[in-house]
Design a protein around this motif. Structure first.
Motif, mmCIF file in Angstrom:
data_model
loop_
_atom_site.group_PDB
_atom_site.id
_atom_site.type_symbol
_atom_site.label_atom_id
_atom_site.label_comp_id
_atom_site.label_asym_id
_atom_site.label_seq_id
_atom_site.Cartn_x
_atom_site.Cartn_y
_atom_site.Cartn_z
ATOM 1 N N LEU A 13 41.403 10.281 55.691
ATOM 2 C CA LEU A 13 42.560 10.913 56.338
ATOM 3 C C LEU A 13 43.260 11.858 55.362
ATOM 4 C CD1 LEU A 13 44.372 11.267 58.765
ATOM 5 C CD2 LEU A 13 45.621 9.215 58.063
ATOM 6 N N ARG A 14 43.375 11.431 54.107
ATOM 7 C CA ARG A 14 44.003 12.281 53.093
ATOM 8 C C ARG A 14 43.232 13.592 52.931
ATOM 9 N NH1 ARG A 14 44.087 8.807 48.806
ATOM 10 N NH2 ARG A 14 42.321 9.793 47.811
ATOM 11 N N MET A 15 41.892 13.493 52.912
ATOM 12 C CA MET A 15 41.072 14.709 52.793
ATOM 13 C C MET A 15 41.239 15.613 54.017
ATOM 14 S SD MET A 15 37.572 13.122 51.114
ATOM 15 C CE MET A 15 36.614 14.392 51.861
ATOM 16 N N LEU A 21 45.933 21.545 55.697
ATOM 17 C CA LEU A 21 47.097 22.231 55.125
ATOM 18 C C LEU A 21 46.685 23.324 54.145
ATOM 19 C CD1 LEU A 21 49.474 19.169 54.616
ATOM 20 C CD2 LEU A 21 49.587 20.899 56.420
ATOM 21 N N GLU A 22 45.678 23.064 53.328
ATOM 22 C CA GLU A 22 45.243 24.078 52.363
ATOM 23 C C GLU A 22 44.588 25.273 53.047
ATOM 24 O OE1 GLU A 22 44.814 21.499 48.260
ATOM 25 O OE2 GLU A 22 42.980 21.972 49.344
ATOM 26 N N ASP A 23 43.949 25.048 54.205
ATOM 27 C CA ASP A 23 43.393 26.176 54.963
ATOM 28 C C ASP A 23 44.489 27.131 55.431
ATOM 29 O OD1 ASP A 23 40.805 25.290 54.655
ATOM 30 O OD2 ASP A 23 40.621 24.476 56.689
ATOM 31 N N GLU A 24 45.721 26.633 55.510
ATOM 32 C CA GLU A 24 46.861 27.451 55.939
ATOM 33 C C GLU A 24 47.749 27.827 54.757
ATOM 34 O OE1 GLU A 24 47.141 28.633 59.054
ATOM 35 O OE2 GLU A 24 45.201 27.684 59.423
ATOM 36 N N SER A 107 46.725 14.548 65.685
ATOM 37 C CA SER A 107 45.709 15.563 65.393
ATOM 38 C C SER A 107 46.148 16.345 64.159
ATOM 39 C CB SER A 107 45.530 16.506 66.580
ATOM 40 O OG SER A 107 46.585 17.434 66.625
ATOM 41 N N PRO A 108 45.209 16.853 63.395
ATOM 42 C CA PRO A 108 45.582 17.674 62.241
ATOM 43 C C PRO A 108 46.437 18.882 62.645
ATOM 44 C CG PRO A 108 43.271 17.089 62.121
ATOM 45 C CD PRO A 108 43.767 16.627 63.467
ATOM 46 N N LEU A 109 46.157 19.463 63.800
ATOM 47 C CA LEU A 109 46.947 20.615 64.244
ATOM 48 C C LEU A 109 48.369 20.210 64.606
ATOM 49 C CD1 LEU A 109 44.332 22.622 66.340
ATOM 50 C CD2 LEU A 109 45.057 22.966 63.974
ATOM 51 N N GLU A 110 48.541 19.004 65.150
ATOM 52 C CA GLU A 110 49.881 18.498 65.435
ATOM 53 C C GLU A 110 50.665 18.344 64.135
ATOM 54 O OE1 GLU A 110 49.775 14.636 67.241
ATOM 55 O OE2 GLU A 110 51.911 14.619 67.655
ATOM 56 N N LEU A 111 50.011 17.797 63.127
ATOM 57 C CA LEU A 111 50.663 17.643 61.821
ATOM 58 C C LEU A 111 50.991 19.012 61.225
ATOM 59 C CD1 LEU A 111 51.528 15.754 59.440
ATOM 60 C CD2 LEU A 111 49.283 16.244 58.477
ATOM 61 N N LEU A 112 50.046 19.943 61.300
ATOM 62 C CA LEU A 112 50.288 21.287 60.773
ATOM 63 C C LEU A 112 51.482 21.938 61.457
ATOM 64 C CD1 LEU A 112 49.487 23.702 59.011
ATOM 65 C CD2 LEU A 112 47.859 24.345 60.808
#
Length: 126
Positions: A13-15, A21-24, A107-112
């Motif tokens: 999950l951390r990865m 986040l790093e992609d953005e 979802s990762p997008l929700e977190l972003l």
């Protein structure tokens, strides 16, 4: 570039969160437990702190209490991630000093999107 401390003991999950986040163009500093998170907080300045509730050594809740009591990055917003999604647990986290709560799974997008909202970044994810 905004700097985020991510403390999460689940490596996968951390990865996933870090990659998202790093992609953005956020800079993510990772910790695998509460003690590591506190050590990193003492050595650096962050724009956002993201903590998992259930971590080894110190829980996310204990880390929040130490941050607020010791004044470590005291003005930095804190988001708690947790599988504990009952209202009483959310209220406990907010009462301890967290600014935001996000229940797992997400979802990762929700977190972003939430990270961008907190940091007042333009949310361009569709």
């Amino acid at each position: 570039m905004k700097r985020i401390l991510l403390a999460e003991d689940e490596e996968i999950l951390r990865m996933l969160i870090t990659d998202t986040l790093e992609d953005e163009d956020f800079q993510v500093v990772e910790a695998g437990d509460g003690q590591e998170a506190l050590d990193l907080l003492k050595d650096g300045k962050y724009d956002l702190i993201v903590l998992d509730y259930m971590m080894p050594v110190y829980s996310g809740l204990e880390v929040i209490v130490k941050i607020r009591q010791e004044g470590i990055n005291k003005d930095v917003p804190i988001m708690m991630l947790s599988a504990k999604s009952q209202l009483s647990e959310q209220e406990q986290v907010i009462a301890a000093g967290a600014d935001y709560f996000m229940a797992k799974p997400f979802s990762p997008l929700e977190l972003l999107g939430k990270v961008r909202d907190i940091l007042n970044e333009k949310n361009t994810i569709q």
